[in-house]
Design an enzyme around this catalytic site. Structure first.
Site, PDB file in Angstrom:
ATOM      1  N   GLY A  42       0.780  -1.239   0.000  1.00 19.10           N
ATOM      2  CA  GLY A  42       0.000   0.000   0.000  1.00 19.10           C
ATOM      3  C   GLY A  42       0.810   1.287   0.000  1.00 19.10           C
ATOM      4  O   GLY A  42       0.373   2.300  -0.532  1.00 19.10           O
ATOM      5  N   GLU A  97       4.022   4.462   5.883  1.00 22.91           N
ATOM      6  CA  GLU A  97       2.791   3.662   5.853  1.00 22.91           C
ATOM      7  C   GLU A  97       1.740   4.360   4.989  1.00 22.91           C
ATOM      8  O   GLU A  97       1.769   5.575   4.821  1.00 22.91           O
ATOM      9  CB  GLU A  97       2.238   3.495   7.274  1.00 22.91           C
ATOM     10  CG  GLU A  97       2.517   2.143   7.906  1.00 22.91           C
ATOM     11  CD  GLU A  97       1.742   0.988   7.268  1.00 22.91           C
ATOM     12  OE1 GLU A  97       1.178   1.140   6.161  1.00 22.91           O
ATOM     13  OE2 GLU A  97       1.711  -0.080   7.893  1.00 22.91           O
ATOM     14  N   ASP A 101      -4.815   2.503  10.961  1.00 24.06           N
ATOM     15  CA  ASP A 101      -6.213   2.208  11.238  1.00 24.06           C
ATOM     16  C   ASP A 101      -6.307   1.826  12.715  1.00 24.06           C
ATOM     17  O   ASP A 101      -6.315   2.692  13.578  1.00 24.06           O
ATOM     18  CB  ASP A 101      -6.617   1.079  10.279  1.00 24.06           C
ATOM     19  CG  ASP A 101      -8.089   0.748  10.298  1.00 24.06           C
ATOM     20  OD1 ASP A 101      -8.904   1.644  10.454  1.00 24.06           O
ATOM     21  OD2 ASP A 101      -8.431  -0.441  10.142  1.00 24.06           O
ATOM     22  N   SER A 102      -6.301   0.552  13.050  1.00 22.83           N
ATOM     23  CA  SER A 102      -6.286   0.158  14.462  1.00 22.83           C
ATOM     24  C   SER A 102      -4.942   0.476  15.107  1.00 22.83           C
ATOM     25  O   SER A 102      -4.842   0.624  16.320  1.00 22.83           O
ATOM     26  CB  SER A 102      -6.575  -1.336  14.597  1.00 22.83           C
ATOM     27  OG  SER A 102      -5.484  -2.095  14.123  1.00 22.83           O
ATOM     28  N   THR A 105      -0.744  -3.027  13.145  1.00 21.27           N
ATOM     29  CA  THR A 105       0.342  -3.375  12.232  1.00 21.27           C
ATOM     30  C   THR A 105       1.577  -2.542  12.565  1.00 21.27           C
ATOM     31  O   THR A 105       2.685  -3.061  12.717  1.00 21.27           O
ATOM     32  CB  THR A 105      -0.076  -3.089  10.772  1.00 21.27           C
ATOM     33  OG1 THR A 105      -1.336  -3.719  10.532  1.00 21.27           O
ATOM     34  CG2 THR A 105       0.950  -3.612   9.783  1.00 21.27           C
ATOM     35  N   ARG A 163      -5.632   0.151  -6.430  1.00 12.11           N
ATOM     36  CA  ARG A 163      -4.374   0.750  -5.962  1.00 12.11           C
ATOM     37  C   ARG A 163      -3.902   1.855  -6.896  1.00 12.11           C
ATOM     38  O   ARG A 163      -3.244   2.797  -6.487  1.00 12.11           O
ATOM     39  CB  ARG A 163      -3.265  -0.315  -5.908  1.00 12.11           C
ATOM     40  CG  ARG A 163      -3.420  -1.344  -4.818  1.00 12.11           C
ATOM     41  CD  ARG A 163      -2.138  -2.159  -4.687  1.00 12.11           C
ATOM     42  NE  ARG A 163      -2.340  -3.395  -3.948  1.00 12.11           N
ATOM     43  CZ  ARG A 163      -2.362  -3.494  -2.615  1.00 12.11           C
ATOM     44  NH1 ARG A 163      -2.202  -2.432  -1.865  1.00 12.11           N
ATOM     45  NH2 ARG A 163      -2.550  -4.664  -2.029  1.00 12.11           N
TER      46      ARG A 163
HETATM   47  P1  IMP Z   1      -4.088  -1.534  11.198  1.00 13.38           P
HETATM   48  O1  IMP Z   1      -3.164  -2.603  11.660  1.00 13.38           O
HETATM   49  O2  IMP Z   1      -5.503  -1.791  11.629  1.00 13.38           O
HETATM   50  O3  IMP Z   1      -3.627  -0.138  11.564  1.00 13.38           O
HETATM   51  O4  IMP Z   1      -4.210  -1.675   9.642  1.00 13.38           O
HETATM   52  C1  IMP Z   1      -3.309  -1.160   8.795  1.00 13.38           C
HETATM   53  C2  IMP Z   1      -3.457  -1.770   7.441  1.00 13.38           C
HETATM   54  O5  IMP Z   1      -4.819  -2.135   7.143  1.00 13.38           O
HETATM   55  C3  IMP Z   1      -3.082  -0.760   6.408  1.00 13.38           C
HETATM   56  O6  IMP Z   1      -1.686  -0.760   6.171  1.00 13.38           O
HETATM   57  C4  IMP Z   1      -3.896  -1.203   5.217  1.00 13.38           C
HETATM   58  O7  IMP Z   1      -3.209  -2.198   4.509  1.00 13.38           O
HETATM   59  C5  IMP Z   1      -5.151  -1.792   5.819  1.00 13.38           C
HETATM   60  N1  IMP Z   1      -6.242  -0.804   5.850  1.00 13.38           N
HETATM   61  C6  IMP Z   1      -6.773  -0.202   6.922  1.00 13.38           C
HETATM   62  N2  IMP Z   1      -7.751   0.642   6.580  1.00 13.38           N
HETATM   63  C7  IMP Z   1      -7.832   0.605   5.238  1.00 13.38           C
HETATM   64  C8  IMP Z   1      -8.667   1.290   4.266  1.00 13.38           C
HETATM   65  O8  IMP Z   1      -9.521   2.142   4.555  1.00 13.38           O
HETATM   66  N3  IMP Z   1      -8.425   0.967   2.967  1.00 13.38           N
HETATM   67  C9  IMP Z   1      -7.500   0.070   2.566  1.00 13.38           C
HETATM   68  N4  IMP Z   1      -6.699  -0.591   3.443  1.00 13.38           N
HETATM   69  C10 IMP Z   1      -6.866  -0.322   4.760  1.00 13.38           C
HETATM   70 MG    MG Z   2      -0.257  -1.084   4.881  1.00 16.45          MG
END
Ligand code: IMP
Ligand code: MG
Length: 174
Positions: A42, A97, A101-102, A105, A163
């Site tokens: 991404g 990055e 989101d959460s 990662t 993408r």
């Molecule tokens: P996290 O671990 O929940 O912070 O998720 C991070 C990863 O989830 C990002 O690097 C994205 O690959 C994916 N992700 C989270 N939200 C979105 C979104 O709205 N669109 C596309 N990918 C997302």
């Molecule tokens: Mg990502």
């Protein structure tokens, strides 16, 4: 299931913001070199555009992590699929990055990278969804804070699609 996309951030808005972040990095790392760690897939579009705006000496490496989950949610269990090619020891590392989101990662990645002894470690994300945060992460450079919507484009995918959109769009599941 079909979906439609509406524009959230135009190509012009994204480009202008990337230029701004590049200028900040140039100020903050003046007299030093910077090592980008780009998180596949991404972040690739963002990392490349940002790298072009950086004028201090720059190197770039890639890693790929996979969080076990469905297409729209990460589970918190993260696995390194492709590790970095080069050591980050004693380097000024900026993790690039696409979206926080959460925070799961990034939090996992940070711990892993910190243990490898970089001189410094900071985070840069194009997008941030603060409402969705489960794990706190300290992000130095943020492009845009966005609402809790599933977005695509500029590297971000929905089931590997979209993408290549040159803007950030919201996915509407009809
Ligand atoms: P996290 O671990 O929940 O912070 O998720 C991070 C990863 O989830 C990002 O690097 C994205 O690959 C994916 N992700 C989270 N939200 C979105 C979104 O709205 N669109 C596309 N990918 C997302
Ligand atoms: Mg990502």
């Amino acid at each position: 299931m079909s979906e439609t996309i509406s524009v959230l951030l135009t190509e012009e808005e994204v480009d202008a913001k990337i230029k701004e972040i590049g200028e900040k990095i140039n100020r903050d790392y003046e007299g030093r070199s910077v090592h980008f760690v780009c998180v596949l897939k991404g972040s690739v579009f963002f990392a490349c555009e940002l790298a072009k705006r950086v004028t201090v000496p720059l190197s770039i490496d890639f890693m790929s992590v996979s969080s076990y989950g469905d297409d729209t949610k990460s589970s918190g269990v993260v696995r390194i699929v492709k590790d970095l090619d080069e050591s980050i020891k004693d380097k000024d590392v900026v993790v690039i990055e696409d979206i926080v989101d959460s925070g799961r990662t990034l939090s996992y990645l940070l711990k892993t990278l910190e243990s490898r002894g970089p001189k410094s470690l900071t985070l840069c994300t194009l997008l941030d969804k603060p409402e969705r945060r489960v794990v706190e992460v300290d992000v130095r450079y943020t492009g845009f804070q966005i609402p809790d919507e599933f977005v695509v484009g500029y590297g971000l995918d929905y089931a590997q699609k979209y993408r290549n959109l040159p803007y950030i769009g919201i996915v509407h599941f009809d």
